[in-house]
Motif scaffolding. Sequence first.
Motif, mmCIF file in Angstrom:
data_model
loop_
_atom_site.group_PDB
_atom_site.id
_atom_site.type_symbol
_atom_site.label_atom_id
_atom_site.label_comp_id
_atom_site.label_asym_id
_atom_site.label_seq_id
_atom_site.Cartn_x
_atom_site.Cartn_y
_atom_site.Cartn_z
ATOM 1 N N SER A 19 0.830 -1.204 0.000
ATOM 2 C CA SER A 19 0.000 0.000 0.000
ATOM 3 C C SER A 19 0.867 1.258 0.000
ATOM 4 O O SER A 19 1.519 1.562 1.004
ATOM 5 N N PRO A 20 0.884 2.027 -1.107
ATOM 6 C CA PRO A 20 1.652 3.280 -1.134
ATOM 7 C C PRO A 20 1.198 4.261 -0.053
ATOM 8 O O PRO A 20 2.002 5.006 0.497
ATOM 9 N N GLY A 21 -0.108 4.243 0.263
ATOM 10 C CA GLY A 21 -0.620 5.139 1.301
ATOM 11 C C GLY A 21 -0.012 4.835 2.655
ATOM 12 O O GLY A 21 0.330 5.742 3.419
ATOM 13 N N GLU A 22 0.126 3.548 2.959
ATOM 14 C CA GLU A 22 0.746 3.144 4.221
ATOM 15 C C GLU A 22 2.215 3.554 4.238
ATOM 16 O O GLU A 22 2.741 4.007 5.256
ATOM 17 N N ALA A 23 2.872 3.410 3.094
ATOM 18 C CA ALA A 23 4.283 3.797 2.999
ATOM 19 C C ALA A 23 4.456 5.291 3.265
ATOM 20 O O ALA A 23 5.394 5.710 3.953
ATOM 21 N N GLU A 24 3.544 6.107 2.731
ATOM 22 C CA GLU A 24 3.613 7.554 2.969
ATOM 23 C C GLU A 24 3.441 7.874 4.450
ATOM 24 O O GLU A 24 4.090 8.782 4.982
ATOM 25 N N SER A 25 2.585 7.129 5.126
ATOM 26 C CA SER A 25 2.375 7.390 6.558
ATOM 27 C C SER A 25 3.636 7.073 7.354
ATOM 28 O O SER A 25 3.944 7.750 8.338
ATOM 29 N N PHE A 26 4.393 6.046 6.918
ATOM 30 C CA PHE A 26 5.673 5.754 7.576
ATOM 31 C C PHE A 26 6.614 6.956 7.438
ATOM 32 O O PHE A 26 7.257 7.379 8.400
ATOM 33 N N LEU A 27 6.691 7.490 6.223
ATOM 34 C CA LEU A 27 7.599 8.617 5.976
ATOM 35 C C LEU A 27 7.201 9.834 6.798
ATOM 36 O O LEU A 27 8.060 10.567 7.301
ATOM 37 N N ASN A 28 5.899 10.055 6.952
ATOM 38 C CA ASN A 28 5.439 11.210 7.729
ATOM 39 C C ASN A 28 5.869 11.129 9.188
ATOM 40 O O ASN A 28 6.117 12.149 9.830
ATOM 41 N N VAL A 29 5.949 9.909 9.718
ATOM 42 C CA VAL A 29 6.413 9.741 11.099
ATOM 43 C C VAL A 29 7.807 10.353 11.255
ATOM 44 O O VAL A 29 8.102 11.043 12.239
ATOM 45 N N PHE A 30 8.646 10.129 10.263
ATOM 46 C CA PHE A 30 10.023 10.633 10.336
ATOM 47 C C PHE A 30 10.098 12.118 10.008
ATOM 48 O O PHE A 30 10.866 12.858 10.625
ATOM 49 N N ARG A 31 9.294 12.558 9.064
ATOM 50 C CA ARG A 31 9.338 13.973 8.689
ATOM 51 C C ARG A 31 8.826 14.856 9.820
ATOM 52 O O ARG A 31 9.325 15.960 10.039
ATOM 53 N N GLU A 32 7.844 14.367 10.558
ATOM 54 C CA GLU A 32 7.346 15.132 11.706
ATOM 55 C C GLU A 32 8.402 15.244 12.801
ATOM 56 O O GLU A 32 8.342 16.144 13.635
ATOM 57 N N ARG A 38 13.996 10.398 1.602
ATOM 58 C CA ARG A 38 13.915 9.932 0.224
ATOM 59 C C ARG A 38 13.483 8.473 0.329
ATOM 60 O O ARG A 38 13.879 7.775 1.273
ATOM 61 N N ALA A 39 12.710 8.008 -0.627
ATOM 62 C CA ALA A 39 12.211 6.639 -0.501
ATOM 63 C C ALA A 39 11.977 6.012 -1.862
ATOM 64 O O ALA A 39 11.714 6.703 -2.852
ATOM 65 N N SER A 40 12.080 4.697 -1.881
ATOM 66 C CA SER A 40 11.755 3.927 -3.085
ATOM 67 C C SER A 40 10.906 2.740 -2.658
ATOM 68 O O SER A 40 11.219 2.060 -1.672
ATOM 69 N N LEU A 41 9.817 2.513 -3.396
ATOM 70 C CA LEU A 41 8.913 1.404 -3.087
ATOM 71 C C LEU A 41 9.372 0.161 -3.838
ATOM 72 O O LEU A 41 9.581 0.191 -5.052
ATOM 73 N N ILE A 42 9.534 -0.935 -3.111
ATOM 74 C CA ILE A 42 10.014 -2.194 -3.684
ATOM 75 C C ILE A 42 8.842 -3.165 -3.806
ATOM 76 O O ILE A 42 8.174 -3.472 -2.812
ATOM 77 N N ASN A 43 8.602 -3.649 -5.022
ATOM 78 C CA ASN A 43 7.495 -4.584 -5.251
ATOM 79 C C ASN A 43 7.950 -5.965 -5.690
ATOM 80 O O ASN A 43 7.137 -6.878 -5.807
ATOM 81 N N SER A 44 9.245 -6.111 -5.965
ATOM 82 C CA SER A 44 9.735 -7.400 -6.452
ATOM 83 C C SER A 44 11.215 -7.531 -6.139
ATOM 84 O O SER A 44 11.877 -6.556 -5.755
ATOM 85 N N LEU A 45 11.730 -8.740 -6.334
ATOM 86 C CA LEU A 45 13.155 -8.967 -6.121
ATOM 87 C C LEU A 45 13.974 -8.178 -7.140
ATOM 88 O O LEU A 45 15.077 -7.707 -6.836
ATOM 89 N N ASP A 46 13.426 -7.998 -8.341
ATOM 90 C CA ASP A 46 14.121 -7.198 -9.355
ATOM 91 C C ASP A 46 14.256 -5.747 -8.897
ATOM 92 O O ASP A 46 15.301 -5.115 -9.102
ATOM 93 N N ASP A 47 13.176 -5.212 -8.284
ATOM 94 C CA ASP A 47 13.238 -3.842 -7.755
ATOM 95 C C ASP A 47 14.327 -3.728 -6.691
ATOM 96 O O ASP A 47 15.092 -2.760 -6.650
ATOM 97 N N LEU A 48 14.385 -4.730 -5.817
ATOM 98 C CA LEU A 48 15.382 -4.726 -4.743
ATOM 99 C C LEU A 48 16.792 -4.809 -5.325
ATOM 100 O O LEU A 48 17.706 -4.097 -4.881
#
Length: 698
Positions: A19-32, A38-48
């Motif tokens: 869930s990209p929305g959940e990922a954004e909420s994680f980032l907000n915890v740190f920004r606050e 900076r962040a990158s969303l990983i969806n597969s082993l190829d992305d990693l």
Amino acid sequence: MTMASGGKDTVRFLIIDSSPGEAESFLNVFRESGYSTRASLINSLDDLTTAISGHQHWDLLLMTDPPPPLSFSQIFDYINQKDVDLPGIILTSPDGERDSLSLMKMGARAVIPLGHDEYLLAVAQKELEDLKIRRHHRRMSVALHESEKQRRLLLDDQVDAVVYVNNGRIQYVNSAFLKLLGLPEEESLDGKLFKDLIITKDQQDVEEFLIGIEESGQALAVIQCPLIAKNGSEVPTRAVISPTSFNGEFTLSLQIKFNEQEAEQTGADKTLEKSAPDSETGLFDRKQFEQELDVAIQRAVSGKGKATLCCLHIETLKAIHEQHGKEVSQKLLKALAKKVTSHLGGVHPVASMGGGNFSALFREGEEREVKLLADSLLTAVTGEDIVIDQNLLSVKLSIGAVILSDTTNDAKTLMVQSRQATVQAQKEGGNQLCFYQKRKVSSVHSVEKQLAGMVNQALKHKKFRLSYQPVISLAGSPAEYYEVSFVMTDAQGREHEAAAFRPKLEKVSLWNKLDRWQLIEASKALMAKRKEGSDTRMLMHVGGISATDDTFLPWMKVALKAAGIPAGAVAIELSEQNLARYSEVIPDFFRSLKDMGCQTVVSEFGCSLNPLEGIAHLDVDLVKLDPSFTEDLNDGDNAEELQKMIEALSQSGRKVIVPGIETAGEMTPVWQFGADFIQGSYMQPPSERMDFDFGSDG
């Protein structure tokens, strides 16, 4: 992990979450909490694989349930296989069936229930600090290895014989030492007892002397040290002993000299004499004291013994100086120096640090012993008044102490900490000892509560003032923009810029009051400036809470009309993190602003998971990048990141503001990359007036 402009760390995340929305909420915890992200969303082993194989260093891996067919075991196996130092934190559903122990065994650094933001932040901060230490250690290990190679080359070429000794055993000898004893250059003495090279009758004395030097941490010493040559003859020498480090260990360096070399002997005696304290006061000079402190730090880090750095502050000196003059106060200082050094018996070095402060290095490392020594010193110094030029003077002394440990590495930090402890001793009444204690970190909710209390008090007592910083067009715009902000003065008289506490409080209704106060007060200044005939406009940051308040925009419209300010002269900013936090109301909020005639701005931009997607559906005129984008533009990767962001925003039709310009060197690439506006202290720091000369801007 890099330090961004304004002192914030930039943390780079890899996030594995469906869930990209959940990922954004994680980032907000740190920004606050003050981080740029900076962040990158990983969806597969190829992305990693792509992310880890690139030249970018990542700081933290945050994971919920990996999207199939990706699994936790695959992820950790791949990271281990590639030998990447990337701490992984797993967030699980509180009612999930995941076995935390098995996840930790796979490689997770922590398993945290979803929704426990304070827990996540606390664990992540520890992991980031540990990561920073590991990276620093690796850099220093490489530097140390290179330094040791260079030192060996220099020592091998040195004329004087040199031996490194640790715990009585030889760690290194140079070729001059081997030659002195008639030994072949290829012979190794590493690991052998140094005393075996000394004539029999002096072996015990020299060995005990070296042990005493190691235990006491004395900075410099000389001892007669006759050696035995390979042919059995005696070599009349002495050793000038000084502390050093070798292969990361506390070590004694012995410079071996012939006794009959009078010139060298005189030089060594002079060197030894320089290390002695002043004969009249017993004080070391600062350089000598710092050398003693450096040795004590080496010993503490190597586990050879603790010590304690103390700051002694004469509280009554300033009043005595004002009442009796400089001559009396200087004589008092000298008399007190004699008392302190006499009481400490020459065992514990003392130096004057100016301003009525002495630094003392106690050879004790346990609180109980330090307290006993400090209490006896306080009694000796303050127990009776001192007569100076027929003036009876009372003395009040505060002592701050910091114990050196195996985590100590910086003399300057120790000095600051001992001074802070002294200030605490003064606050508690003086004539006492206080040990330095690290500040206790408050929980997130506790911090918010304290800040809210400070802001309420500042509002009540009118302790806010506005500041204005020019936002300068690089494309020749006739409009003159200023960003308005405010500074709060707390009960102790300390000033705090709004940006320092806004992320914590802009979610609460209190911030709505500040937004309204800011608009009213800034409108007065803007109207006065526009009456001079200039097309002056202001950018004003509002909190996310105001975007959710249905009454804010109608009130704002009335307030601007009452002030006689056209809506087109006002640009309203919302931070990027608020776009995710209030995603349901922000589009309507921006549309309403545009209907009023105001410009819209997104600030602190570029720290979300997909920044450009986040504003694709919004009517945004100006985008102000996060200050972290201008951090270290000499680094090619950072400059490329900034250039790509400016180009992408320009192609989407948005005007780009680049803040944090502190030097001409930063302004040049920003202009070349196509930014529309720049802002920063290089042009003008925040000011209480709108007084920048836009006509002279190059």
